[in-house]
Every structure is written in structure tokens, then in C-alpha cells.
Design a protein around this motif. Structure first.
Motif, PDB file in Angstrom:
ATOM      1  N   MET A  10       0.846  -1.188   0.000  1.00  0.00           N
ATOM      2  CA  MET A  10       0.000   0.000   0.000  1.00  0.00           C
ATOM      3  C   MET A  10       0.881   1.238   0.000  1.00  0.00           C
ATOM      4  N   LEU A  11       0.618   2.113  -0.967  1.00  0.00           N
ATOM      5  CA  LEU A  11       1.366   3.360  -1.094  1.00  0.00           C
ATOM      6  C   LEU A  11       0.348   4.482  -1.285  1.00  0.00           C
ATOM      7  N   LEU A  12       0.222   5.365  -0.301  1.00  0.00           N
ATOM      8  CA  LEU A  12      -0.786   6.415  -0.341  1.00  0.00           C
ATOM      9  C   LEU A  12      -0.242   7.703  -0.947  1.00  0.00           C
ATOM     10  N   ASN A  13      -1.104   8.384  -1.682  1.00  0.00           N
ATOM     11  CA  ASN A  13      -0.770   9.681  -2.246  1.00  0.00           C
ATOM     12  C   ASN A  13      -1.065  10.751  -1.202  1.00  0.00           C
ATOM     13  N   ASN A  14      -0.010  11.453  -0.762  1.00  0.00           N
ATOM     14  CA  ASN A  14      -0.200  12.487   0.264  1.00  0.00           C
ATOM     15  C   ASN A  14      -0.283  13.894  -0.322  1.00  0.00           C
ATOM     16  N   GLY A  15      -0.380  13.981  -1.643  1.00  0.00           N
ATOM     17  CA  GLY A  15      -0.484  15.277  -2.291  1.00  0.00           C
ATOM     18  C   GLY A  15       0.840  15.846  -2.740  1.00  0.00           C
ATOM     19  N   THR A  16       1.957  15.302  -2.229  1.00  0.00           N
ATOM     20  CA  THR A  16       3.279  15.804  -2.606  1.00  0.00           C
ATOM     21  C   THR A  16       4.134  14.752  -3.295  1.00  0.00           C
ATOM     22  N   ASN A  17       3.652  13.510  -3.335  1.00  0.00           N
ATOM     23  CA  ASN A  17       4.484  12.411  -3.834  1.00  0.00           C
ATOM     24  C   ASN A  17       3.954  11.801  -5.130  1.00  0.00           C
ATOM     25  N   THR A  18       3.090  12.515  -5.833  1.00  0.00           N
ATOM     26  CA  THR A  18       2.437  11.948  -7.022  1.00  0.00           C
ATOM     27  C   THR A  18       3.449  11.544  -8.087  1.00  0.00           C
ATOM     28  N   ASP A  19       4.393  12.417  -8.407  1.00  0.00           N
ATOM     29  CA  ASP A  19       5.387  12.102  -9.434  1.00  0.00           C
ATOM     30  C   ASP A  19       6.182  10.853  -9.052  1.00  0.00           C
ATOM     31  N   ALA A  20       6.552  10.764  -7.797  1.00  0.00           N
ATOM     32  CA  ALA A  20       7.334   9.620  -7.330  1.00  0.00           C
ATOM     33  C   ALA A  20       6.522   8.327  -7.420  1.00  0.00           C
ATOM     34  N   ILE A  21       5.236   8.396  -7.108  1.00  0.00           N
ATOM     35  CA  ILE A  21       4.389   7.203  -7.187  1.00  0.00           C
ATOM     36  C   ILE A  21       4.363   6.665  -8.613  1.00  0.00           C
ATOM     37  N   TYR A  22       4.184   7.545  -9.590  1.00  0.00           N
ATOM     38  CA  TYR A  22       4.089   7.070 -10.964  1.00  0.00           C
ATOM     39  C   TYR A  22       5.446   6.638 -11.518  1.00  0.00           C
ATOM     40  N   SER A  23       6.523   7.188 -10.976  1.00  0.00           N
ATOM     41  CA  SER A  23       7.844   6.689 -11.329  1.00  0.00           C
ATOM     42  C   SER A  23       8.027   5.263 -10.822  1.00  0.00           C
ATOM     43  N   ALA A  24       7.624   5.018  -9.581  1.00  0.00           N
ATOM     44  CA  ALA A  24       7.688   3.664  -9.026  1.00  0.00           C
ATOM     45  C   ALA A  24       6.766   2.715  -9.780  1.00  0.00           C
ATOM     46  N   LEU A  25       5.607   3.214 -10.219  1.00  0.00           N
ATOM     47  CA  LEU A  25       4.688   2.388 -11.000  1.00  0.00           C
ATOM     48  C   LEU A  25       5.357   1.900 -12.282  1.00  0.00           C
ATOM     49  N   GLY A  26       6.142   2.772 -12.919  1.00  0.00           N
ATOM     50  CA  GLY A  26       6.841   2.357 -14.124  1.00  0.00           C
ATOM     51  C   GLY A  26       7.787   1.192 -13.862  1.00  0.00           C
ATOM     52  N   THR A  27       8.520   1.258 -12.764  1.00  0.00           N
ATOM     53  CA  THR A  27       9.402   0.147 -12.393  1.00  0.00           C
ATOM     54  C   THR A  27       8.601  -1.127 -12.146  1.00  0.00           C
ATOM     55  N   PHE A  28       7.480  -0.981 -11.441  1.00  0.00           N
ATOM     56  CA  PHE A  28       6.619  -2.139 -11.175  1.00  0.00           C
ATOM     57  C   PHE A  28       6.134  -2.769 -12.478  1.00  0.00           C
ATOM     58  N   LEU A  29       5.685  -1.954 -13.418  1.00  0.00           N
ATOM     59  CA  LEU A  29       5.178  -2.487 -14.681  1.00  0.00           C
ATOM     60  C   LEU A  29       6.269  -3.249 -15.429  1.00  0.00           C
ATOM     61  N   GLN A  30       7.489  -2.758 -15.377  1.00  0.00           N
ATOM     62  CA  GLN A  30       8.578  -3.448 -16.066  1.00  0.00           C
ATOM     63  C   GLN A  30       9.008  -4.724 -15.355  1.00  0.00           C
ATOM     64  N   SER A  31       8.600  -4.878 -14.090  1.00  0.00           N
ATOM     65  CA  SER A  31       8.906  -6.115 -13.363  1.00  0.00           C
ATOM     66  C   SER A  31       7.847  -7.199 -13.580  1.00  0.00           C
ATOM     67  N   LEU A  32       6.729  -6.840 -14.197  1.00  0.00           N
ATOM     68  CA  LEU A  32       5.647  -7.815 -14.362  1.00  0.00           C
ATOM     69  C   LEU A  32       6.046  -9.041 -15.179  1.00  0.00           C
ATOM     70  N   PRO A  33       6.817  -8.909 -16.275  1.00  0.00           N
ATOM     71  CA  PRO A  33       7.181 -10.125 -17.005  1.00  0.00           C
ATOM     72  C   PRO A  33       7.881 -11.178 -16.149  1.00  0.00           C
TER      73      PRO A  33
END
Length: 594
Positions: free
Chosen positions: A333-356
Motif C-alpha cells: 500500500m502506497l498512499l498519495n499524500n499530495g506531494t508524492n504523485t510524481d514519485a508514485i508514478y515513477s515507481a509504477l513504471g518500475t513495477f510495470l517493467q517487473s511484471l514479465p
């Protein structure tokens, strides 16, 4: 439910006064109009309740006797919330009860509220707002787009009787199991429904052998009404596990398998449709046939992913089962606190590339991105301990640490499938959301440019709605994508994206606008980066343009030929089903050819 209300519901059918008695000659004339798009003969329109050809009360009574008193006249589930319920005769058959209404409102979003109903659609969009529990008691309650009657079938004779009745009287037919349905297939105005929910048999075949099949091993023969939780429990009791859905109440033999069927075990064994060894099917003629590798092979192919309620009525199926094993599950669980949005979507990109690497190891990964943040709920895999699952997710966790994101992560091991499945807890309910989806190809996450485009589309969508992804690898489950009818795009996909926006129960126009936004704005963000793509038809947008291609891919032409062979008069109609483009539902609910 109070006994008095129950009695009133039971007696509503017998108090209806329906008009007209249809003759065989009139029906024959009605069906003798040629469909422009095929050589088969079909009626111009199905009969509706206001037509003089609609069966008279004596004919409904006769059907009720034939099906052993199991004919149910529809009273909408929310009727107790309204001072009046206007039946097909225009009469007030009120069942108003404020206590019952209060209980309904408190539990409306639970699947178990709707499962006992023979007619309640779990997706509210398909009621035409005709009996809304969240409006005041003075608001009208009518049948709207609900079915008129339902046969609560428990024998094949019940199914045959209903099938004969709709054809004799030129009435619309609906096939209904649990009612889990994003596409409106399990309801329909002025229709007679066949409710298969109570075909609950499950039989163990300890060692399945058939000369026509290359599979030898344990198998399960399951009735049409068996739900996911029921087959999971039965398999567990015999040291086995089976491929079924995430939601425990989804009926596995109906639209789930017949739509392809994504499962917790899909990365290990394939789609649910890939597991079917044979079907027992009632064709439009009322004959009961076996569809398998050497019997009615074309029907067998079509039923494995070509869409439910389309080719025949599946009474049972035989599917592979597999020895139980250990499982591991992880959540984040990773919550958006209003200041970390860019970082969340950067981490999402890494997660998506780990799916294979995750799905190639056999994992099934459910994740959610929304305005609140990002979560994995869960990643689940068989045959390995939690430490190995942790290692597969380590690139994502390392990236979050690098970005100094605050998150919660945990992983657990389980001795078998059922304990792992029960750890999932509450699942999303179809009652709550306007929905749509898209299959996302693996190639998008295999390079940085594709991943950047995908993250951008997800970010755009999740600024306005929530998006869930279910990741899997079914590329090696069959020798060819054409072995079964399921959309061949599954075999190149890394996850199925489902987009949801909350239903507005008190503003029908706003609700329609939200679904239009889904069709015209949100989903196109995914469509634009997946040209000539596909969708998991069970989680698709019912308004989707060009559904023939996106739902069925290159299999549509073959499916349409099989549809015309087994159902030349389109008795088995369903919205977005194969062949449905030859029909339209008019504003009054009348179903007509186009």
C-alpha cells in the motif's frame, strides 16, 4: 423477509392479467422475415407484453405447471422501497415495506443481496432506472428492462420447456446464472429468463482419460450453477485446486469460462477456457449434446471463450484439476499524500517493467492505481516460499526506497490454495462502478518508451477514476492462440486493465454521462497506445465501438459462422454477443432485427 411480503411476492404472478392468445399461424408469419445479413429466417421483432400476441395467463399457468411450479413473475428487488409497483398490466401490485427497504439499501452493494434474486442485475445500468432503491418512495417502480418471468430451472426438462415456450411465442430469451455481468447479458425487457443458478452438482473424476484428449489426470464435472467458492472448496476437500475466478460468487460454467476466464492460476495453467475437457450443452432445438474434441468440435471451440448466452445453454462442463501446493502472497500500500504523485508514478513504471518476471514465474498480480495512490492486492504465486516472491518484487521496493516513498509491504506463506484465496478478503463488487477495460500487450513494458506511454495513460485515467490491473501470462497454455475461441490477444498480453467510475444512483443522466466519459475519454487513452488491440470481454465497456474486433479478435468470422449453424434464428441473443449486431433494442425494450 417478512412472511407477508414473501407471500405477496409469490402471488404476484397469479394475479397478473396478460392479454391475447397467440396462434401458431401468427407466430409463423412473424418469423418469416429474412435477416438481411444471413440466409436464416428470423422474426422482425420479438413480442412484448403490450402486444396482443403476448401469451395469455392460461399459457403462463400451463408453463408453470410444466416446470413444476418454478415460474417466477418478476417483482424488482427494490420494489419494497416504493409505494407502488406497476406491473405489466399497469396495475399497482405494491409490496412497500420500509424496514425491508432500509435493509436493502444497507446491503445493496453486496453480491449476496442479489444472488437469491431471479432477476436483479448486479450492474445497475441495465435496469433503465426503473425501480431505484435510493430514490424516495413516491418515485415509480416498474419492470423497465427487467425480465418479465424466470424459470428457476433445476432439471433439463425445465430448461427444455422454457426454450420451447419462447420459440413458440416469439419471446425474447435470457440466460441467467448468478447475475455477475458488466454487459447486460443476464437481463432483458419483456423476456423469459432461464435461471441456471441451482444446477449445483460437482463430481470428482479421479483419473480422467479420453482417447481424444492429451490430458490425463484429475478432473471435475461441474453443474451450470456452481460458483467459484464452491469449486474451490470441493477441490480443496480432495487435495486439488481448480481454475476459477477471483470473486467467490461468480458462476464458473457460464459467462466466466465462456468469456475466457482469468484466474489466480492463469499464469500457471492458462485461462479457464483452456481447462475445459468437454461441455454438456442444450442446443436451440432442445437436444442435449456433448461438445468436445471429437463431438461437435466447432461448438466446443466456440464455447471456450466465444461469449456466454450465445451458442447454447451449457448444463455442465468437465475441467482439469491440479494437485494442491503451497502458496505465497504479498501486498503493498502506497498512499498519495499530495506531494508524492510524481514519485508514485515513477515507481509504477518500475513495477510495470517487473511484471514479465513475476508472471513468467507463475504469479498472478492484482494492482490498483487511483487518486488515493497505488496498491498491490495481492501478488500470489504457487510452489514457492514468500522469500522468493519478495525477490521478484524487490525491484519495485528498491525503487520506492530510492524515491523515499513511505509504503507498507508484507508477504505470507500458505499451506494450500484455499487458505491463500481466503486471505484475499473483500473484492470489488460489480454493483458499484461504470466499467470498461483493455488488454495491455507485454511489448509495452519491455522498453522505456512503451512503459512511459503506458504510465502516462494510467496517470491520465487515474486522475479521474480508478484502474485495476490483473497481470498474467497465458502465452504457453495452448499450442496456438487459435486452439480455443478466447480472444487471441490474451496470448500476447501482460495484464487486463479494468477502469471504474462510481455509479450515481440518484442522477440517472449523470450516470449515463459517466459511462459516456468512460467510452469516449478514459478508455481511448489506453486504446491509443494499443492499436488493433483487444479486451477481456467479461470486463469490457458495453458501449465499446467495433466490439466484434476488440472482444473477439480474429476469431469473430468463425464464431459468427458457428452461431448461424447452431442458432440460425438468434434465439440466444445477448448484448455484444456474436451476431448481436443484427439486432437492436428499442427504447420500449422491444428487440428487433436491423
Amino acid at each position: 423477509m417478512p412472511q407477508g411480503l414473501y407471500d405477496r411476492l409469490r402471488t404476484t404472478m397469479s394475479t397478473r392479467r396478460l392479454v391475447g392468445i397467440v396462434s401458431v399461424g401468427i407466430v409463423a408469419a412473424a418469423i418469416a422475415v429474412r435477416n438481411k445479413s444471413s440466409d436464416s429466417i428470423r422474426p422482425v421483432c420479438r413480442v412484448i407484453t403490450s402486444d396482443p400476441e403476448w401469451p395469455g395467463q392460461d399459457e403462463w399457468d400451463s408453463l408453470n405447471k410444466t416446470v413444476d411450479g418454478r415460474l417466477i413473475a418478476t417483482v424488482p428487488l427494490a420494489a419494497p422501497c416504493h409505494y407502488s409497483f406497476i406491473d405489466d398490466d399497469g396495475k399497482n401490485a405494491s409490496v412497500y415495506d420500509q424496514d425491508v427497504c432500509d435493509n436493502l439499501r444497507s446491503n445493496w452493494f453486496s453480491a449476496t443481496t442479489h444472488l437469491p434474486s431471479a432477476s436483479s442485475p448486479m450492474s445497475y445500468q441495465f435496469t433503465n432506472d426503473s425501480c431505484n432503491p435510493f430514490l424516495g418512495p413516491d418515485s415509480p417502480c416498474t419492470l423497465g428492462y427487467y425480465v418479465s418471468y424466470t424459470v428457476n430451472a433445476t432439471t433439463t426438462q425445465h430448461v427444455q420447456a422454457a426454450l420451447r415456450f419462447v420459440q413458440r411465442h416469439n419471446i425474447r430469451l435470457v440466460i441467467r446464472n448468478t447475475g455477475h455481468d458488466y454487459l447486460g447479458k443476464s437481463t432483458g425487457a419483456h423476456a423469459l429468463a432461464i435461471w441456471t443458478h441451482h444446477f449445483k452438482s460437482i463430481d470428482l473424476i479421479e483419473q480422467y482419460r479420453d482417447p481424444s484428449s492429451d490430458y490425463e489426470g484429475p478432473a471435475l464435472k461441474v453443474g451450470a450453477g456452481v460458483e467459484g467458492a464452491e469449486i474451490y472448496q470441493f477441490a480443496h476437500d480432495h487435495g486439488l485446486m481448480a481454475v476459477a475466478g477471483n470473486c467467490p460468487n461468480v458462476g464458473i460454467t457460464g459467462g466466466y469460462v465462456q468469456g475466457g476466464g482469468i484466474s489466480i492460476l492463469s499464469s500457471k495453467f492458462g485461462l479457464a477456457a483452456d481447462q475445459v475437457l468437454s461441455f454438456q450443452v442444450m442446443t436451440v432445438s432442445g437436444d442435449i449434446v456433448t461438445a468436445g474434441p471429437t463431438h461437435n468440435e466447432d461448438l466446443f471451440w466456440a464455447l471456450r471463450g466465444g461469449g456466454g448466452g450465445t451458442f447454447g445453454i451449457v448444463l455442465s462442463m468437465t475441467v482439469k484439476a491440479f494437485p494442491d501446493t503451497i502458496f505465497s502472497a504479498a501486498s503493498l500500500m502506497l498512499l498519495n499524500n499530495g506531494t508524492n504523485t510524481d514519485a508514485i508514478y515513477s515507481a509504477l513504471g518500475t513495477f510495470l517493467q517487473s511484471l514479465p518476471s513475476l508472471v513468467d514465474a507463475g504469479a498472478w498480480v492484482v494492482w490498483v492505481a487511483a487518486p488515493f495512490g497505488f496498491m498491490i492486492s495481492p501478488a500470489m504465486i504457487s510452489g514457492i516460499p514468500p522469500a522468493e516472491l519478495d525477490a521478484l518484487l524487490k525491484p519495485t521496493l528498491d525503487r520506492m526506497d530510492q524515491l523515499q516513498l513511505q509504503y507498507q509491504y508484507s508477504s505470507l506463506g500458505f499451506p494450500g490454495f484455499l487458505p491463500a484465496y481466503r486471505s484475499l478478503g473483500t473484492t470489488w463488487n460489480v454493483s458499484d462502478y461504470n466499467a470498461g477495460g483493455r488488454l495491455i500487450p507485454r511489448e509495452l513494458v519491455e522498453d522505456d518508451a512503451g512503459t512511459e506511454a503506458l504510465v502516462g495513460a494510467i496517470r491520465y485515467i487515474t486522475s479521474q477514476a480508478f484502474m485495476s490491473g490483473v497481470a498474467f501470462n497465458v502465452s504457453h497454455a495452448v499450442s496456438s492462440p487459435d486452439d480455443v475461441a478466447a480472444n487471441p490477444y490474451f496470448r500476447k498480453s501482460i495484464f487486463s486493465a479494468a477502469v471504474g467510475a462510481p455509479i450515481n444512483y440518484t442522477n440517472w443522466a449523470a450516470n449515463k454521462a459517466t459511462q459516456d466519459t468512460m467510452t469516449r475519454n478514459l478508455l481511448p487513452a489506453l486504446d491509443s497506445i494499443t492499436p488493433n488491440g483487444g479486451v477481456y470481454l467479461n470486463e469490457a465497456d458495453f458501449q465499446a465501438p467495433n466490439f466484434q474486433q476488440t472482444f473477439y479478435g480474429g476469431h469473430y468470422k468463425r464464431l459468427l459462422a458457428i452461431k448461424r449453424k447452431y442458432d440460425p434464428n438468434s434465439i440466444f441473443y445477448a448484448r455484444t454477443a456474436v451476431g448481436s449486431e443484427s439486432w437492436e433494442q428499442r427504447l420500449d425494450g422491444r428487440l428487433c432485427t436491423v
